[in-house]
Design an enzyme around this catalytic site. Structure first.
Site, PDB file in Angstrom:
ATOM      1  N   TRP A  33      -1.859  90.590   1.721  1.00  0.00           N
ATOM      2  CA  TRP A  33      -0.419  90.286   1.684  1.00  0.00           C
ATOM      3  C   TRP A  33       0.428  91.532   1.465  1.00  0.00           C
ATOM      4  CZ3 TRP A  33       3.029  86.189   1.952  1.00  0.00           C
ATOM      5  CH2 TRP A  33       4.299  86.428   1.408  1.00  0.00           C
ATOM      6  N   ASN A  40       4.839  92.511   1.105  1.00  0.00           N
ATOM      7  CA  ASN A  40       6.244  92.156   1.289  1.00  0.00           C
ATOM      8  C   ASN A  40       7.100  93.420   1.310  1.00  0.00           C
ATOM      9  OD1 ASN A  40       5.389  90.942  -1.540  1.00  0.00           O
ATOM     10  ND2 ASN A  40       7.517  91.377  -1.840  1.00  0.00           N
ATOM     11  N   ASP A  41       8.110  93.554   0.494  1.00  0.00           N
ATOM     12  CA  ASP A  41       9.132  94.597   0.684  1.00  0.00           C
ATOM     13  C   ASP A  41       8.606  96.018   0.939  1.00  0.00           C
ATOM     14  OD1 ASP A  41      10.072  92.380  -0.629  1.00  0.00           O
ATOM     15  OD2 ASP A  41      11.024  93.474  -2.242  1.00  0.00           O
ATOM     16  N   PHE A  51       6.852  95.867  -9.186  1.00  0.00           N
ATOM     17  CA  PHE A  51       7.785  95.317  -8.210  1.00  0.00           C
ATOM     18  C   PHE A  51       8.475  96.460  -7.443  1.00  0.00           C
ATOM     19  CE2 PHE A  51       8.928  90.656  -9.503  1.00  0.00           C
ATOM     20  CZ  PHE A  51       7.588  90.322  -9.479  1.00  0.00           C
ATOM     21  N   SER A  52       9.432  96.081  -6.606  1.00  0.00           N
ATOM     22  CA  SER A  52      10.010  97.019  -5.644  1.00  0.00           C
ATOM     23  C   SER A  52      10.781  98.176  -6.268  1.00  0.00           C
ATOM     24  CB  SER A  52      10.943  96.268  -4.699  1.00  0.00           C
ATOM     25  OG  SER A  52      10.166  95.529  -3.807  1.00  0.00           O
ATOM     26  N   ARG A  99      16.152  94.125 -11.298  1.00  0.00           N
ATOM     27  CA  ARG A  99      15.030  94.838 -10.659  1.00  0.00           C
ATOM     28  C   ARG A  99      15.442  95.661  -9.436  1.00  0.00           C
ATOM     29  NH1 ARG A  99      13.755  89.290 -10.146  1.00  0.00           N
ATOM     30  NH2 ARG A  99      14.204  88.381  -8.108  1.00  0.00           N
ATOM     31  N   GLU A 143      18.770  90.848  -4.808  1.00  0.00           N
ATOM     32  CA  GLU A 143      17.541  91.643  -4.763  1.00  0.00           C
ATOM     33  C   GLU A 143      17.772  92.894  -3.902  1.00  0.00           C
ATOM     34  OE1 GLU A 143      13.851  88.832  -5.461  1.00  0.00           O
ATOM     35  OE2 GLU A 143      14.642  88.495  -3.459  1.00  0.00           O
TER      36      GLU A 143
HETATM   37  C1  FRU Z   1      12.094  90.768  -2.756  1.00  0.00           C
HETATM   38  C2  FRU Z   1      11.393  90.783  -4.103  1.00  0.00           C
HETATM   39  C3  FRU Z   1      11.971  91.863  -5.013  1.00  0.00           C
HETATM   40  C4  FRU Z   1      10.833  92.101  -5.964  1.00  0.00           C
HETATM   41  C5  FRU Z   1       9.630  91.953  -5.077  1.00  0.00           C
HETATM   42  C6  FRU Z   1       8.429  91.341  -5.724  1.00  0.00           C
HETATM   43  O1  FRU Z   1      11.294  90.217  -1.765  1.00  0.00           O
HETATM   44  O2  FRU Z   1      11.464  89.515  -4.714  1.00  0.00           O
HETATM   45  O3  FRU Z   1      13.168  91.536  -5.648  1.00  0.00           O
HETATM   46  O4  FRU Z   1      10.890  93.368  -6.566  1.00  0.00           O
HETATM   47  O5  FRU Z   1      10.039  91.143  -3.983  1.00  0.00           O
HETATM   48  O6  FRU Z   1       7.331  91.358  -4.852  1.00  0.00           O
END
Ligand code: FRU
Length: 443
Positions: free
Chosen positions: A16, A18-19, A78-79, A154, A208
């Site tokens: 997986w 994401n960002d 996290f990001s 965050r 975010e």
């Molecule tokens: C956005 C988010 C961020 C966070 C990260 C966690 O997709 O929710 O705000 O830091 O993904 O994976």
């Protein structure tokens, strides 16, 4: 061991992602980190995966850069973002610590109760990260609700301003409105809060991944409000952008009344920008996928886009390095490999194109798309998308690959990008003009 590489679109190396995080041109290379769960194709305890590229088109995966080691980030990194100072790379990110652990699944937080702190880590070369000794907490979790939320604060984005370093954080107010927190630092280590900003207009309940940057014609804010598009379809969280007035000294920010979606396919989320080798502002974003491909990997990034502003409108143009790759004419898309193909054409009123089951049509001065036939299983998601009214013509540059179609209208006046599954390789068109299909040169 064979290195994992991707051409054009960076994809989860398995499991997986994401960002995009820590996107930077550093010591002659693009470094792109990303939110990564290395154990299964679903979201879980976040690590930072790492990939590099010399040209923004060929990507090499470099494994895990950041992983939980401290009390503050024990449940995830996290990001965040990256900057360079005196040859060193500095990464800023949010560490999360769950209030309680679910004994049946330590990777998800029960009832969303957790604490968020902001951390940094430095590196001499951009490849080695001493997760055990070099992390520092720079902004502890909030304890005072009136200022900001202990949970939902965050995604630090750091940049060099005129006289100091600046940081923006995404957050929420006590009465559930999105807010931005601005900080300043002289040394990248000690940070003082300068201002808190929220908007009169309602943009969801939490913002975010904020990103604020200058262009020749003023500042632009890109942010990702949660709970924004409440039409009963997934996803509610969407990324928007707008020109803003920003004064560095006070970190005063004036929102504008008008916003644009970064991408009208509404699959793109949590993008991040940086400056490329030539000083262009470029953006890369996460393309959300409802299911893992072959049950193995979930998550990919869009083509890097150049962000420009003209007369109050924000353009997202294909990065020239990507555009230059698609020069080999082909007769059928079956000849294309991983990079897929590109089609360029003009659409007259009522004309349409069907790419492997994905339909694109012009009606009046809008472009409409329909992925119903190549997204069949995901009925709770949006399948029919459209642009706002177009002003500059109807020229389309369409980049097609197995799981993603990206349509750039009038060189980025608007973009629609959609995730698709099981495209067939036929292209049917109802057009007065002709078009050519291009792919990239063989490696
Ligand atoms: C956005 C988010 C961020 C966070 C990260 C966690 O997709 O929710 O705000 O830091 O993904 O994976």
């Amino acid at each position: 061991m064979n290195k994992k590489v991707n051409q054009i679109h960076l994809k989860a190396p398995g499991n997986w992602i994401n960002d995009p995080n820590g996107f930077i041109y550093y010591k002659g290379m693009y470094h792109l980190f990303y939110q990564y769960f290395p154990y299964a194709p679903q979201w879980g305890t976040m690590h930072w995966g790492h990939a590099v590229s010399k040209d923004l088109t060929n990507w090499e995966h470099c494994g895990i850069a950041l992983f939980p080691t401290k009390y503050e980030d024990q449940n995830g990194c996290f990001s965040g973002s990256a900057v360079e100072k005196n040859g060193k790379l500095y990464l800023y990110y949010t560490g999360v610590h769950y209030d309680k652990i679910n004994p049946e699944n330590i990777h998800k937080c029960p009832k969303n109760q957790f604490e968020s702190a902001q951390l940094m880590i430095d590196s001499e070369d951009g490849f080695s990260f001493d997760n055990f000794n070099r992390k520092k907490v720079i902004i502890p979790a909030f304890t005072d609700k009136k200022t900001a939320d202990r949970t939902h604060t965050r995604d630090p984005k750091v940049w060099r301003g005129k006289d100091a370093w600046y940081m923006v954080l995404g957050s929420k107010t006590e009465d559930n409105k999105g807010q931005l927190l601005f900080y300043r630092s002289k040394d990248l280590i000690k940070w003082e809060m300068v201002n808190r900003v929220s908007s009169k207009a309602e943009f969801g309940w939490m913002w975010e991944c904020p990103d604020l940057f200058e262009t020749e014609s003023g500042s632009i804010l890109v942010f990702s409000p949660m709970g924004f598009l409440k039409d009963g379809k997934r996803e509610e969280n969407q990324t928007i952008c707008m020109p803003v007035e920003f004064e560095e000294k006070t970190c005063r920010l004036e929102f504008s009344n008008h916003f644009q979606f970064v991408d009208y396919g509404l699959d793109l989320y949590a993008p991040q920008t940086t400056l490329d080798e030539a000083g262009r502002r470029i953006l890369i974003g996460w393309m959300r996928m409802p299911a893992a491909v072959d049950g193995k990997w979930n998550g990919m990034f869009c083509i890097p886009r150049v962000v420009e502003q003209k007369n109050g409108h924000i353009y997202f143009r294909v990065h020239p390095n990507v555009d230059q790759m698609y020069r080999r004419p082909i007769v059928s898309w079956t000849e294309a490999e991983e990079a897929g193909c590109k089609l360029s054409l003009d659409l007259k009123e009522g004309e349409m194109l069907n790419i492997g089951g994905y339909k694109i049509v012009r009606k009046g001065n809008r472009i409409y798309t329909d992925r119903t036939n190549v997204f069949e299983k995901y009925t709770d998601y949006r399948v029919k998308l459209e642009t706002p009214e177009i002003k500059e013509g109807y020229h389309l540059d369409i980049y097609v690959e197995k799981n993603l179609i990206e349509i750039f209208i009038n060189n980025g006046e608007y973009v629609i990008s959609n995730i698709v599954y099981n495209l067939n390789k036929e292209i049917h068109a109802k057009l007065s003009g002709s078009f050519q299909i291009y792919t990239v040169d063989k490696k």
